[in-house]
Design a protein around this motif. Structure first.
Motif, PDB file in Angstrom:
ATOM      1  N   GLN A  37       0.385  -1.250   0.174  1.00  0.00           N
ATOM      2  CA  GLN A  37      -0.224  -0.172   0.069  1.00  0.00           C
ATOM      3  C   GLN A  37       0.602   1.133  -0.137  1.00  0.00           C
ATOM      4  O   GLN A  37       0.530   2.145  -0.314  1.00  0.00           O
ATOM      5  N   SER A  38       2.138   1.317   1.029  1.00  0.00           N
ATOM      6  CA  SER A  38       2.859   2.160   0.370  1.00  0.00           C
ATOM      7  C   SER A  38       4.228   2.323   0.045  1.00  0.00           C
ATOM      8  O   SER A  38       4.389   3.380   0.157  1.00  0.00           O
ATOM      9  N   GLY A  39       4.514   1.513   0.015  1.00  0.00           N
ATOM     10  CA  GLY A  39       5.845   0.539  -0.937  1.00  0.00           C
ATOM     11  C   GLY A  39       6.740   1.224  -0.198  1.00  0.00           C
ATOM     12  O   GLY A  39       7.912   1.222  -0.292  1.00  0.00           O
ATOM     13  N   ARG A  40       6.906   1.412   1.090  1.00  0.00           N
ATOM     14  CA  ARG A  40       7.497   1.474   2.493  1.00  0.00           C
ATOM     15  C   ARG A  40       8.198   0.209   2.994  1.00  0.00           C
ATOM     16  O   ARG A  40       7.659  -0.740   3.098  1.00  0.00           O
ATOM     17  N   ARG A  41       9.723   0.276   3.173  1.00  0.00           N
ATOM     18  CA  ARG A  41       9.936  -1.050   4.145  1.00  0.00           C
ATOM     19  C   ARG A  41      10.103  -1.324   5.063  1.00  0.00           C
ATOM     20  O   ARG A  41       9.451  -0.055   6.306  1.00  0.00           O
ATOM     21  N   VAL A  42       9.293  -2.976   5.060  1.00  0.00           N
ATOM     22  CA  VAL A  42       9.057  -2.901   6.613  1.00  0.00           C
ATOM     23  C   VAL A  42      10.078  -3.227   7.352  1.00  0.00           C
ATOM     24  O   VAL A  42      10.290  -4.548   6.657  1.00  0.00           O
ATOM     25  N   LYS A  43      10.386  -2.481   8.471  1.00  0.00           N
ATOM     26  CA  LYS A  43      11.315  -3.124  10.096  1.00  0.00           C
ATOM     27  C   LYS A  43      11.707  -4.024  10.664  1.00  0.00           C
ATOM     28  O   LYS A  43      12.581  -5.330  10.941  1.00  0.00           O
ATOM     29  N   ALA A  44      10.416  -3.834  11.085  1.00  0.00           N
ATOM     30  CA  ALA A  44      10.216  -4.415  13.125  1.00  0.00           C
ATOM     31  C   ALA A  44       9.210  -4.537  13.554  1.00  0.00           C
ATOM     32  O   ALA A  44       7.889  -4.359  12.739  1.00  0.00           O
ATOM     33  N   ILE A  45       8.694  -5.503  14.707  1.00  0.00           N
ATOM     34  CA  ILE A  45       7.629  -5.625  15.437  1.00  0.00           C
ATOM     35  C   ILE A  45       7.985  -5.110  17.226  1.00  0.00           C
ATOM     36  O   ILE A  45       9.192  -5.922  17.531  1.00  0.00           O
ATOM     37  N   ILE A  46       7.167  -4.485  17.305  1.00  0.00           N
ATOM     38  CA  ILE A  46       6.289  -3.764  18.625  1.00  0.00           C
ATOM     39  C   ILE A  46       5.692  -4.790  19.563  1.00  0.00           C
ATOM     40  O   ILE A  46       4.750  -4.099  19.683  1.00  0.00           O
ATOM     41  N   PRO A  47       6.225  -5.596  19.575  1.00  0.00           N
ATOM     42  CA  PRO A  47       5.028  -6.156  20.409  1.00  0.00           C
ATOM     43  C   PRO A  47       4.882  -6.079  21.541  1.00  0.00           C
ATOM     44  O   PRO A  47       5.736  -6.188  22.740  1.00  0.00           O
ATOM     45  N   VAL A  48       3.597  -5.205  23.024  1.00  0.00           N
ATOM     46  CA  VAL A  48       3.838  -4.953  23.698  1.00  0.00           C
ATOM     47  C   VAL A  48       3.128  -5.373  24.710  1.00  0.00           C
ATOM     48  O   VAL A  48       1.820  -5.610  24.451  1.00  0.00           O
ATOM     49  N   HIS A  49       3.727  -5.810  26.573  1.00  0.00           N
ATOM     50  CA  HIS A  49       3.505  -6.982  26.478  1.00  0.00           C
ATOM     51  C   HIS A  49       2.401  -6.016  28.526  1.00  0.00           C
ATOM     52  O   HIS A  49       2.559  -5.644  28.936  1.00  0.00           O
ATOM     53  N   ILE A  50       1.066  -5.946  27.458  1.00  0.00           N
ATOM     54  CA  ILE A  50      -0.287  -4.879  28.460  1.00  0.00           C
ATOM     55  C   ILE A  50      -0.159  -5.325  29.364  1.00  0.00           C
ATOM     56  O   ILE A  50      -0.243  -6.101  29.430  1.00  0.00           O
ATOM     57  N   LEU A  51      -0.111  -4.520  30.278  1.00  0.00           N
ATOM     58  CA  LEU A  51      -0.549  -4.507  31.839  1.00  0.00           C
ATOM     59  C   LEU A  51       0.480  -5.970  32.434  1.00  0.00           C
ATOM     60  O   LEU A  51      -0.410  -6.860  33.942  1.00  0.00           O
ATOM     61  N   GLY A  52       1.444  -6.182  31.893  1.00  0.00           N
ATOM     62  CA  GLY A  52       2.178  -7.765  32.513  1.00  0.00           C
ATOM     63  C   GLY A  52       2.534  -8.702  32.197  1.00  0.00           C
ATOM     64  O   GLY A  52       2.655  -9.130  32.535  1.00  0.00           O
ATOM     65  N   HIS A  53       0.907  -9.004  31.288  1.00  0.00           N
ATOM     66  CA  HIS A  53       0.568 -10.364  30.625  1.00  0.00           C
ATOM     67  C   HIS A  53       1.869 -10.271  29.127  1.00  0.00           C
ATOM     68  O   HIS A  53       1.768  -9.882  28.614  1.00  0.00           O
ATOM     69  N   PRO A  54       1.858 -11.489  29.163  1.00  0.00           N
ATOM     70  CA  PRO A  54       2.603 -12.032  27.895  1.00  0.00           C
ATOM     71  C   PRO A  54       1.911 -11.810  26.209  1.00  0.00           C
ATOM     72  O   PRO A  54       0.884 -13.067  26.570  1.00  0.00           O
ATOM     73  N   VAL A  55       2.746 -11.166  25.868  1.00  0.00           N
ATOM     74  CA  VAL A  55       2.480 -11.533  23.898  1.00  0.00           C
ATOM     75  C   VAL A  55       2.612 -12.929  23.422  1.00  0.00           C
ATOM     76  O   VAL A  55       3.564 -13.536  24.107  1.00  0.00           O
ATOM     77  N   ASP A  56       1.749 -13.209  23.291  1.00  0.00           N
ATOM     78  CA  ASP A  56       2.087 -15.308  22.485  1.00  0.00           C
ATOM     79  C   ASP A  56       3.547 -14.701  21.727  1.00  0.00           C
ATOM     80  O   ASP A  56       3.071 -14.288  20.262  1.00  0.00           O
ATOM     81  N   LEU A  57       4.520 -15.188  21.852  1.00  0.00           N
ATOM     82  CA  LEU A  57       6.160 -14.999  20.851  1.00  0.00           C
ATOM     83  C   LEU A  57       6.147 -15.347  20.279  1.00  0.00           C
ATOM     84  O   LEU A  57       6.828 -15.296  18.962  1.00  0.00           O
ATOM     85  N   ASP A  58       5.977 -16.967  19.977  1.00  0.00           N
ATOM     86  CA  ASP A  58       6.806 -17.739  19.485  1.00  0.00           C
ATOM     87  C   ASP A  58       6.397 -17.486  17.585  1.00  0.00           C
ATOM     88  O   ASP A  58       7.189 -17.487  16.866  1.00  0.00           O
ATOM     89  N   PRO A  59       4.596 -17.080  17.481  1.00  0.00           N
ATOM     90  CA  PRO A  59       4.411 -17.282  16.206  1.00  0.00           C
ATOM     91  C   PRO A  59       5.001 -15.679  16.169  1.00  0.00           C
ATOM     92  O   PRO A  59       5.020 -15.987  14.643  1.00  0.00           O
ATOM     93  N   ILE A  60       5.149 -15.089  16.340  1.00  0.00           N
ATOM     94  CA  ILE A  60       5.576 -13.536  15.893  1.00  0.00           C
ATOM     95  C   ILE A  60       7.223 -13.682  15.796  1.00  0.00           C
ATOM     96  O   ILE A  60       7.814 -13.205  14.804  1.00  0.00           O
TER      97      ILE A  60
END
Length: 382
Positions: free
Chosen positions: A131-154
């Motif tokens: 859509q934008s043509g921009r390079r995608v470089k990183a991911i910032i998953p946020v562990h909100i409220l202290g709970h873990p994000v499911d990180l393995d698939p990410i």
């Protein structure tokens, strides 16, 4: 009754007094080195810590050392405090907002995969947003409220598409994902030590990474990119982002108490869950089998049809009784400053924002204080 306040019970006075007695109060000193080392040790070898003035500075620095450049794109949780999105813009990059998943309210890995496979393409070895043509470089998953994000698939997706994962663990210090500490699973982790966080230095943050070159670069950038130990020669644009020795002294004392604080938070969460699970219209905070929450802010969902009022009215009624509560953040895609940002989903984030309420859960919350909150929730419902 406040929502979440600092707990000062250890060597804070002694360590801070030592700084004052020796005049080591600024951005260098033994406590800064000690704080960085102790934080890194909690994650295990071979991590390196770089202390910063706050969590946002840690996130900004992390993006820079990870190679995020102006006009790149970074995936970030849609349901979060605004700081990680702001850090992306500080780096000149653009956020792509990823919806929460309804089970544990964290960044949805399926939505991440949907964006990367449907909306992006590899061109010349570079992943670009169609859509934008921009390079995608990183991911910032946020562990909100202290709970873990499911990180393995990410992490699997990041490996497949050559992306850097920067964990925003500013609310997750002490939590775990499949036995590994939050902040120590991605390529870089970032923490906050604001006054209401699990441990505090009054203000402050830290970047941690297992990449020694990135750690060295972060230390360089956060000290104004000074190239010579004596002469004032600066090879790059740097930042005044270093934590003071005075604050680090407090951080060292707080870190000594972290395990006790985590135990107290877990006990508070257990009691809320046991007492509130039978209250019609109140859904306790979720748990998952793949990780352990740090229980930073204990948060429930309010169903107005069953409970008899929405979460905003409940928040006002509790405030009238001297009980402070807090809503979740407005989803970033609804924030005026990020309404033009590309988003993937967003409906779950909106539902959570409209229904979730964080309850008093300070480390020092007494049993009698917690009972008062529980009794108020039971009495006001129905």
């Amino acid at each position: 009754m406040p929502l979440c306040v600092p707990e000062i019970r250890g060597n804070e006075w002694q360590y801070v007094k030592n700084c004052l007695d020796t005049s080591w109060v600024s951005s260098v000193g033994a406590y800064v080195d000690r704080f960085e080392q102790k934080m890194a040790e909690r994650l295990g070898a071979p991590f390196h810590g770089v202390a910063t003035v706050n969590g946002t500075a840690a996130l900004h620095t992390a993006l820079l050392v990870a190679g995020v450049q102006p006009d790149d794109e970074v995936l970030v949780s849609d349901l979060t405090f605004i700081a990680p999105a702001n850090a992306i813009r500080y780096a000149g990059a653009w956020p792509v907002l990823i919806d929460a998943e309804p089970g544990c309210w964290q960044m949805d890995p399926q939505q991440v995969e949907l964006f990367l496979t449907r909306d992006c393409e590899m061109a010349g070895g570079v992943l670009r947003n169609r859509q934008s043509g921009r390079r995608v470089k990183a991911i910032i998953p946020v562990h909100i409220l202290g709970h873990p994000v499911d990180l393995d698939p990410i992490m699997e997706l990041a490996g497949r598409f050559d992306l850097v994962v920067i964990e925003d663990a500013t609310e997750g210090l002490g939590g775990h994902y499949r036995g590994s500490p939050l902040g120590g699973i991605g390529h870089i982790g970032c923490y906050s030590f604001n006054g209401n966080k699990m441990i505090t230095t009054g203000g402050g943050g830290m970047l941690v990474t297992g990449n020694p070159q990135w750690a060295e670069k972060a230390r360089y950038l956060t000290t104004q990119a000074k190239d010579d130990p004596l002469e004032y020669i600066h090879g790059e644009l740097g930042f005044n982002y270093r934590l003071t020795n005075l604050q680090a002294a407090m951080g060292c004392a707080q870190l000594e108490q972290l395990d006790a604080y985590l135990s107290a938070k877990e006990a508070i969460a257990d009691r809320y869950r046991q007492e509130l699970c039978m209250v019609p219209g109140i859904t306790p905070m979720p748990t998952v089998d793949y990780g352990q929450s740090a229980w930073w802010l204990y948060t429930v969902r309010v169903d107005p049809a069953q409970y008899g009022m929405d979460r905003k009215t409940l928040m006002q009624r509790l405030a009238a009784e001297g009980i402070q509560t807090r809503p979740l953040w407005q989803p970033l895609h609804l924030s005026p400053v990020y309404r033009q940002a590309q988003r993937i989903g967003g409906e779950v984030s909106e539902q959570l924002n409209s229904s979730a309420l964080s309850l008093p859960c300070s480390v020092g919350l007494s049993a009698a204080e917690q009972q008062r909150v529980i009794e108020a929730l039971v009495r006001l419902g129905g």
